[in-house]
Design a protein around this motif. Structure first.
Motif, PDB file in Angstrom:
ATOM      1  N   ILE A   8      13.476  42.348  26.703  1.00  0.00           N
ATOM      2  CA  ILE A   8      13.766  41.038  27.260  1.00  0.00           C
ATOM      3  C   ILE A   8      12.425  40.352  27.505  1.00  0.00           C
ATOM      4  CG2 ILE A   8      14.913  39.801  29.132  1.00  0.00           C
ATOM      5  CD1 ILE A   8      16.770  41.524  27.455  1.00  0.00           C
ATOM      6  N   SER A  92      24.869  42.788  17.135  1.00  0.00           N
ATOM      7  CA  SER A  92      25.196  42.413  18.514  1.00  0.00           C
ATOM      8  C   SER A  92      26.198  43.370  19.153  1.00  0.00           C
ATOM      9  CB  SER A  92      25.734  40.981  18.558  1.00  0.00           C
ATOM     10  OG  SER A  92      26.982  40.868  17.886  1.00  0.00           O
ATOM     11  N   LEU A  95      24.239  46.508  20.860  1.00  0.00           N
ATOM     12  CA  LEU A  95      23.087  46.288  21.728  1.00  0.00           C
ATOM     13  C   LEU A  95      23.205  47.032  23.058  1.00  0.00           C
ATOM     14  CD1 LEU A  95      22.389  42.477  21.180  1.00  0.00           C
ATOM     15  CD2 LEU A  95      20.975  44.391  20.424  1.00  0.00           C
ATOM     16  N   GLY A  96      24.418  47.392  23.425  1.00  0.00           N
ATOM     17  CA  GLY A  96      24.613  48.111  24.668  1.00  0.00           C
ATOM     18  C   GLY A  96      24.733  47.228  25.891  1.00  0.00           C
ATOM     19  N   VAL A  97      24.784  45.920  25.670  1.00  0.00           N
ATOM     20  CA  VAL A  97      24.966  44.966  26.767  1.00  0.00           C
ATOM     21  C   VAL A  97      26.196  44.131  26.433  1.00  0.00           C
ATOM     22  CG1 VAL A  97      23.934  43.108  28.131  1.00  0.00           C
ATOM     23  CG2 VAL A  97      22.474  44.875  27.106  1.00  0.00           C
ATOM     24  N   LYS A  98      27.242  44.261  27.230  1.00  0.00           N
ATOM     25  CA  LYS A  98      28.526  43.673  26.867  1.00  0.00           C
ATOM     26  C   LYS A  98      28.450  42.170  26.640  1.00  0.00           C
ATOM     27  CE  LYS A  98      33.401  43.635  28.164  1.00  0.00           C
ATOM     28  NZ  LYS A  98      33.802  44.160  26.847  1.00  0.00           N
ATOM     29  N   GLN A  99      27.695  41.451  27.470  1.00  0.00           N
ATOM     30  CA  GLN A  99      27.649  39.996  27.334  1.00  0.00           C
ATOM     31  C   GLN A  99      26.895  39.539  26.093  1.00  0.00           C
ATOM     32  OE1 GLN A  99      26.456  41.751  29.894  1.00  0.00           O
ATOM     33  NE2 GLN A  99      24.659  40.790  30.866  1.00  0.00           N
ATOM     34  N   PHE A 100      26.191  40.463  25.413  1.00  0.00           N
ATOM     35  CA  PHE A 100      25.474  40.132  24.186  1.00  0.00           C
ATOM     36  C   PHE A 100      26.296  40.431  22.932  1.00  0.00           C
ATOM     37  CE2 PHE A 100      21.018  40.994  26.207  1.00  0.00           C
ATOM     38  CZ  PHE A 100      21.221  39.919  27.057  1.00  0.00           C
ATOM     39  N   GLU A 101      27.437  41.087  23.081  1.00  0.00           N
ATOM     40  CA  GLU A 101      28.170  41.578  21.920  1.00  0.00           C
ATOM     41  C   GLU A 101      28.715  40.460  21.035  1.00  0.00           C
ATOM     42  OE1 GLU A 101      31.159  44.270  23.247  1.00  0.00           O
ATOM     43  OE2 GLU A 101      29.712  45.784  23.941  1.00  0.00           O
ATOM     44  N   ARG A 130      18.390  35.569  24.842  1.00  0.00           N
ATOM     45  CA  ARG A 130      18.348  36.462  25.996  1.00  0.00           C
ATOM     46  C   ARG A 130      17.696  37.810  25.710  1.00  0.00           C
ATOM     47  NH1 ARG A 130      24.603  36.224  27.552  1.00  0.00           N
ATOM     48  NH2 ARG A 130      24.709  36.365  25.271  1.00  0.00           N
ATOM     49  N   PHE A 131      17.214  38.011  24.523  1.00  0.00           N
ATOM     50  CA  PHE A 131      16.544  39.262  24.195  1.00  0.00           C
ATOM     51  C   PHE A 131      15.728  39.074  22.927  1.00  0.00           C
ATOM     52  CE2 PHE A 131      20.426  39.367  21.762  1.00  0.00           C
ATOM     53  CZ  PHE A 131      20.055  39.940  20.548  1.00  0.00           C
TER      54      PHE A 131
END
Length: 212
Positions: A8, A92, A95-101, A130-131
């Motif tokens: 990030i 996406s 990525l392991g981050v739900k809001q980024f999927e 965001r990343f």
């Protein structure tokens, strides 16, 4: 050797050539549009980045149908006309981050910053809102690598649920008189994996994008 780093971050960077912006929709019946912005209108910063051999590109996809879609960017490493490897730059969904999927808006924008390093690797950063992701790829010792938007230059179709060619990081075509051309290659059509054989290009990276 490839190095993958997910992080990030936030920073400000300007481009490497004279400012230019184009919008491409290819009369796509699905409505997906792409805008490309090359570099910055800050001439001094552009001159510095050009001197340092840094390519800088902004991409923006827009369409109401983008909402809820996942996206995937892959790369093929092509040496002497042969695909030697294929890998994922970003998916996406993993990525392991739900809001980024998935994309939560009608727009997906990201930047690409790249250069040849002193140890003969192509270092590329893909900066999403965001990343960011940085990867390194083996390369030959040459200052002639250029980051190209294939979808723009070759007027390729973009859309959903099927991978489409997006970017290439290429060496130029060298003519018999010793002159070099990137545009002749980048605008030569969609038989892109054959460039090495057709133009005698020793090495290039070919990126494909997919929304689904």
């Amino acid at each position: 050797m490839k190095v993958l780093k997910l992080f990030i971050f936030a920073f400000i960077c300007c481009g490497v050539t004279e400012a230019q912006e184009t919008q491409v929709d290819f009369n796509n019946p699905l409505g997906l549009k792409m805008e490309t912005e090359y570099a910055s209108n800050n001439e001094e910063i552009s001159d510095i980045l050009s001197f340092e051999g840094i390519d800088y590109l902004k991409l923006k996809f827009s369409d109401e149908k983008l909402k809820g879609k996942s996206y995937k960017l892959t790369v093929k490493e092509i040496w002497n006309g042969k695909v030697k490897s294929e890998s994922v730059v970003v998916d996406s969904k993993t990525l392991g981050v739900k809001q980024f999927e998935t994309i939560n808006d009608s727009v997906l924008s990201f930047k690409v910053i790249s250069k040849l390093t002193s140890d003969n690797q192509l270092k590329m950063t893909f900066k999403f809102p965001r990343f960011g992701i940085t990867k390194k790829f083996d390369a030959i010792k040459s200052d002639d690598y250029s980051l190209r938007n294939l979808a723009d230059e070759s007027d390729l179709e973009i859309g959903y649920n099927k991978a489409f060619y997006l970017l290439a990081y290429i060496l130029p075509y060298e003519r018999e008189d010793g002159s070099k051309s990137w545009c002749q290659v980048g605008s030569s059509g969609d038989d892109i994996e054959k460039w090495g054989e057709e133009y005698g290009i020793k090495h290039y990276l070919l990126f494909e994008m997919k929304f689904e």
